[in-house]
Design a protein around this motif. Structure first.
Motif, PDB file in Angstrom:
ATOM      1  N   ALA A 207       0.817  -1.217   0.000  1.00 39.39           N
ATOM      2  CA  ALA A 207       0.000   0.000   0.000  1.00 39.39           C
ATOM      3  C   ALA A 207       0.846   1.260   0.000  1.00 39.39           C
ATOM      4  N   SER A 208       1.834   1.339   0.901  1.00 43.51           N
ATOM      5  CA  SER A 208       2.681   2.522   0.976  1.00 43.51           C
ATOM      6  C   SER A 208       3.897   2.203   1.829  1.00 43.51           C
ATOM      7  N   GLY A 209       4.965   2.952   1.625  1.00 43.36           N
ATOM      8  CA  GLY A 209       6.150   2.803   2.447  1.00 43.36           C
ATOM      9  C   GLY A 209       7.018   1.638   2.042  1.00 43.36           C
ATOM     10  N   ASP A 210       8.168   1.523   2.705  1.00 41.08           N
ATOM     11  CA  ASP A 210       9.151   0.498   2.370  1.00 41.08           C
ATOM     12  C   ASP A 210       8.930  -0.819   3.101  1.00 41.08           C
TER      13      ASP A 210
ATOM     14  N   ALA B 106      10.575   1.417  -2.026  1.00 39.17           N
ATOM     15  CA  ALA B 106       9.280   1.150  -2.650  1.00 39.17           C
ATOM     16  C   ALA B 106       8.866   2.244  -3.617  1.00 39.17           C
ATOM     17  N   GLU B 107       8.188   1.812  -4.657  1.00 40.79           N
ATOM     18  CA  GLU B 107       7.535   2.713  -5.613  1.00 40.79           C
ATOM     19  C   GLU B 107       6.187   2.087  -5.944  1.00 40.79           C
ATOM     20  N   TYR B 108       5.150   2.917  -5.889  1.00 38.85           N
ATOM     21  CA  TYR B 108       3.800   2.386  -6.061  1.00 38.85           C
ATOM     22  C   TYR B 108       3.143   2.980  -7.288  1.00 38.85           C
ATOM     23  N   THR B 109       2.126   2.254  -7.763  1.00 39.76           N
ATOM     24  CA  THR B 109       1.388   2.710  -8.926  1.00 39.76           C
ATOM     25  C   THR B 109      -0.069   2.309  -8.773  1.00 39.76           C
ATOM     26  N   THR B 110      -0.897   2.817  -9.632  1.00 40.44           N
ATOM     27  CA  THR B 110      -2.322   2.446  -9.669  1.00 40.44           C
ATOM     28  C   THR B 110      -2.576   1.588 -10.901  1.00 40.44           C
TER      29      THR B 110
ATOM     30  N   SER C 124      -3.508   0.352  -4.912  1.00 39.06           N
ATOM     31  CA  SER C 124      -2.065   0.563  -4.850  1.00 39.06           C
ATOM     32  C   SER C 124      -1.337  -0.744  -5.113  1.00 39.06           C
TER      33      SER C 124
ATOM     34  N   LEU D 280       2.744  -2.516  -6.047  1.00 42.01           N
ATOM     35  CA  LEU D 280       4.176  -2.291  -5.932  1.00 42.01           C
ATOM     36  C   LEU D 280       4.840  -2.450  -7.295  1.00 42.01           C
TER      37      LEU D 280
END
Length: 317
Positions: A124-127, A145-149, A155, A157
């Motif tokens: 979802a978020s963060g490392d 981490a890098e997130y996308t939709t 969310s 990864l």
């Protein structure tokens, strides 16, 4: 008195395991008059029995009496077929009856509770990706981490070839049954790319497990003592719901809820050793998957086809 004039029959469970206690019945049947006697149930070393001895009163021809004992298997018992022997002893005679109970070889480490997922990750978020299972096997995103939709959830990864998920060293347990599930998008082919990995490099499948994609995007499984490449081919460029179930040697690969490949392997995954659980890279950090991943789960049970279709609900509620 001739021993043929009295019968001794033992009834016991066909199989017991270490720690079990169970009733054993001994039936004494008289074909002629039988004088007073004593009855004892002899058990193998590592077993206990109570009562030790019972007194059998005089029996008339045609009489039948049932006596009950309780046996307990301790951790000192030897696996295999174990013989229980009932001895009816008179002043100058004896009669014997027997039963055999199988004591399976215990697993090399505990078999996890099949009702509890082993891992449940939803990036979802963060490392750090929290594990919402009761085992708390949180994963760190190696490389940041890098997130996308655009995935199944809001969310996902990003796996850009330098990032993967890793836990602290952990043991998965001995797994005759298991399910590995992930919502994953692979964007490349032409090389081996890891999905799940808890196996030392070069192992033939005797220690841990790995599931990956071959250069032609077939799902490969190495574990339970064997390595097999299935006919299931994961398409690239889009999210695919990949589920692999193991049911005591029967391996099934589902893609988007449909059976895409099957294979036969050994009876169980040996997950007893302590090492990192990884997704999208091997234990050395190689064979990285490029693409994206959303929800991931491992179950210590072989999900049915109906449950494969709802594994996300089973893992995350």
């Amino acid at each position: 008195m001739a021993t043929a004039e009295v019968g001794v029959a033992v009834s016991a469970p066909s199989t017991l395991e270490v720690g079990d206690s169970a009733p054993v019945t001994v039936t004494v049947s008289a074909a002629a008059n039988v004088p007073q006697s004593s009855l004892r149930l002899a058990v193998p070393e590592g077993w206990t029995v109570r009562p030790g001895t019972v007194q059998v009163p005089r029996l008339q021809a045609g009489d039948s009496q049932v006596y009950r004992f309780t046996v307990t298997v301790t951790d000192a018992a030897t696996p295999g077929d174990s013989r229980l022997t009932a001895r009816l002893i008179g002043p100058d005679w004896r009669a014997v009856g027997q039963a055999t109970v199988h004591l399976p070889v215990p697993p090399p480490c505990p078999i996890p509770d099949p009702a509890r997922p082993l891992v449940a990750w939803d990036p979802a978020s963060g490392d750090t990706v929290d594990d919402v299972s009761s085992y708390n096997r949180d994963a760190t995103v190696q490389g940041g981490a890098e997130y996308t939709t655009g995935g199944p959830t809001p969310s996902s990864l990003v796996l850009n070839g330098s990032k993967f998920l890793r836990t602290a060293p952990t043991t998965l347990g001995y797994l005759p049954k298991a399910t590995f599930a992930a919502e994953v998008k692979a964007t490349t082919s032409g090389s081996y790319r890891r999905l799940f990995d808890s196996q030392p490099g070069g192992d033939p499948g005797t220690d841990g497990v790995l599931i990956d994609l071959t250069p032609s995007n077939q799902v490969r499984f190495i574990g339970a003592g064997q390595g097999v490449t299935t006919n299931a081919v994961v398409p690239t460029g889009r999210y695919v719901n990949v589920v692999v179930t193991l049911d005591e040697g029967d391996l099934t690969v589902y893609l988007d809820g449909r059976v895409a490949g099957t294979a036969q392997v050994g009876p169980a995954i040996f997950g007893c050793n302590n090492r990192e659980l990884r997704f999208a890279a091997d234990q050395g950090g190689g064979q990285r998957l490029t693409g994206e991943v959303d929800r991931v789960a491992i179950f210590p049970s072989a999900l049915s086809a109906a449950d494969v279709a709802r594994w996300q609900a089973l893992a995350f509620g």
